[in-house]
Design an enzyme around this catalytic site. Structure first.
Site, PDB file in Angstrom:
ATOM      1  N   LYS A   1       0.833  -1.206   0.000  1.00 67.80           N
ATOM      2  CA  LYS A   1       0.000   0.000   0.000  1.00 67.80           C
ATOM      3  C   LYS A   1       0.867   1.255   0.000  1.00 67.80           C
ATOM      4  O   LYS A   1       1.727   1.434   0.869  1.00 67.80           O
ATOM      5  CB  LYS A   1      -0.911   0.022   1.246  1.00 67.80           C
ATOM      6  CG  LYS A   1      -2.042  -0.982   1.158  1.00 67.80           C
ATOM      7  CD  LYS A   1      -2.812  -1.057   2.459  1.00 67.80           C
ATOM      8  CE  LYS A   1      -3.977  -0.113   2.493  1.00 67.80           C
ATOM      9  NZ  LYS A   1      -4.784  -0.316   3.736  1.00 67.80           N
ATOM     10  N   TYR A   2       0.593   2.087  -0.988  1.00 58.05           N
ATOM     11  CA  TYR A   2       1.207   3.414  -1.070  1.00 58.05           C
ATOM     12  C   TYR A   2       0.076   4.436  -1.109  1.00 58.05           C
ATOM     13  O   TYR A   2      -0.988   4.163  -1.691  1.00 58.05           O
ATOM     14  CB  TYR A   2       2.005   3.570  -2.366  1.00 58.05           C
ATOM     15  CG  TYR A   2       3.153   2.606  -2.562  1.00 58.05           C
ATOM     16  CD1 TYR A   2       4.275   2.625  -1.719  1.00 58.05           C
ATOM     17  CD2 TYR A   2       3.135   1.683  -3.617  1.00 58.05           C
ATOM     18  CE1 TYR A   2       5.333   1.749  -1.929  1.00 58.05           C
ATOM     19  CE2 TYR A   2       4.202   0.815  -3.828  1.00 58.05           C
ATOM     20  CZ  TYR A   2       5.288   0.844  -2.986  1.00 58.05           C
ATOM     21  OH  TYR A   2       6.336  -0.010  -3.194  1.00 58.05           O
TER      22      TYR A   2
END
Ligand code: G3P
Length: 294
Positions: A113-114
């Site tokens: 997750k970014y």
């Protein structure tokens, strides 16, 4: 037990393997899991350590995070486990990607997750080139989802984008509209980005996500428990979502925009106040588990 599986994959939004197991027993399946720094900070073992006066060093926090996702990984199905990098507003794409690569090796079914920021999108661009699967989080606008599409075009793996429904509702806007708008926009695309409904707070959010045919939804255990005790309702053909907030106030619609998905990702207006606020909240929750000097 869930006998009529929805097309939408069901993920648990949490940070506790025991909770995921409990949900799996209740539903008979769990397709995946999403985690984030706030949810990991709430993990019962981490909370217990802190309550007994043992805050963590950043290395210990990372080790705990790894142990948690390694315990969850074999419990869930093919939607995988989303693991979030530790990023503040100054973290560069290179720093995010280096964490992402390390976390991706923790388990065989990881998604990294970014945040939907300029640096997060750059990190995603680097990741998909290296076949590191990504889940773009803290998405609050159709423009951000457009940029996710353009930045990850050519990815060999499905890319997830996570619109946060409840947090838009919190400020009086209809979060479900953003999900609807993104799904509509992606009809003009190649299907490489899957929409993952997130910040789902109640059954109506869940049923609307089903009605909108989102590919995935991440749902807190308490909402899934409610769904189970209500005997797993599904949206009827004529289902209409009542866009009302927690206090019964009518939520403001978010209009659809015509956006060209073939534009360079840098040309999308990706700024959103809630993305920055979300990053700050994750940082604060993460820091709350750390020793002062760490
Ligand atoms: O999946 C995102 C989620 O963890 C955020 O939910 O309720 O904190 O907005 P919430």
């Amino acid at each position: 037990m869930l006998t009529n599986r929805p097309k939408t994959k069901i993920l648990v939004d949490g940070g506790d393997p025991d909770e995921t197991l409990r949900v799996k027993k209740l539903l008979g399946l769990v397709d995946g899991q999403t985690t984030n720094p706030s949810l990991i900070a709430k993990n019962p073992e981490i909370q217990q350590r802190i309550a007994s006066g043992h805050s963590l060093t950043s290395q210990e926090e990372k080790d705990e995070y790894r142990k948690i996702v390694q315990a969850i990984s074999p419990i869930v199905g093919d939607a995988g486990v989303s693991i979030e990098v530790f990023a503040d507003l100054d973290t560069t794409a290179e720093e995010m990607f280096s964490q992402g690569e390390e976390m991706f090796a923790w388990i065989p079914n990881a998604y990294i997750k970014y945040p939907c920021t300029h640096e997060g999108l750059r990190a995603a661009e680097m990741s998909v080139r290296q076949r590191v699967r990504v889940n773009m989080t803290l998405c609050f606008s159709q423009e951000q989802a457009g940029a996710v599409y353009a930045a990850t075009k050519g990815s060999k793996e499905p890319v997830y984008v996570s619109p946060f429904v409840g947090r838009l509702d919190d400020r009086g806007e209809d979060g479900i509209d953003v999900v609807k708008n993104i799904k509509t926009m992606y009809r003009n695309g190649d299907g490489h980005v899957h929409v993952l409904g997130a910040s789902i707070r109640h059954l109506d959010h869940l049923l609307s996500s089903f009605a909108l045919d989102v590919e995935l939804a991440t749902v807190p255990a308490k909402v899934l428990e409610k769904w189970a005790t209500s005997k797993f309702p599904m949206p009827a053909k004529d289902f209409t979502y009542k866009a009302v907030g927690a206090n019964g106030q009518v939520l403001k619609p978010i209009p659809y925009k015509e956006l060209d998905l073939n534009r360079p990702w840098q040309s999308f207006d990706i700024r959103h106040e809630l993305t920055s606020k979300g990053i700050q909240k994750f940082v604060a929750d993460y820091r709350s588990t750390l020793k002062r000097s760490a």
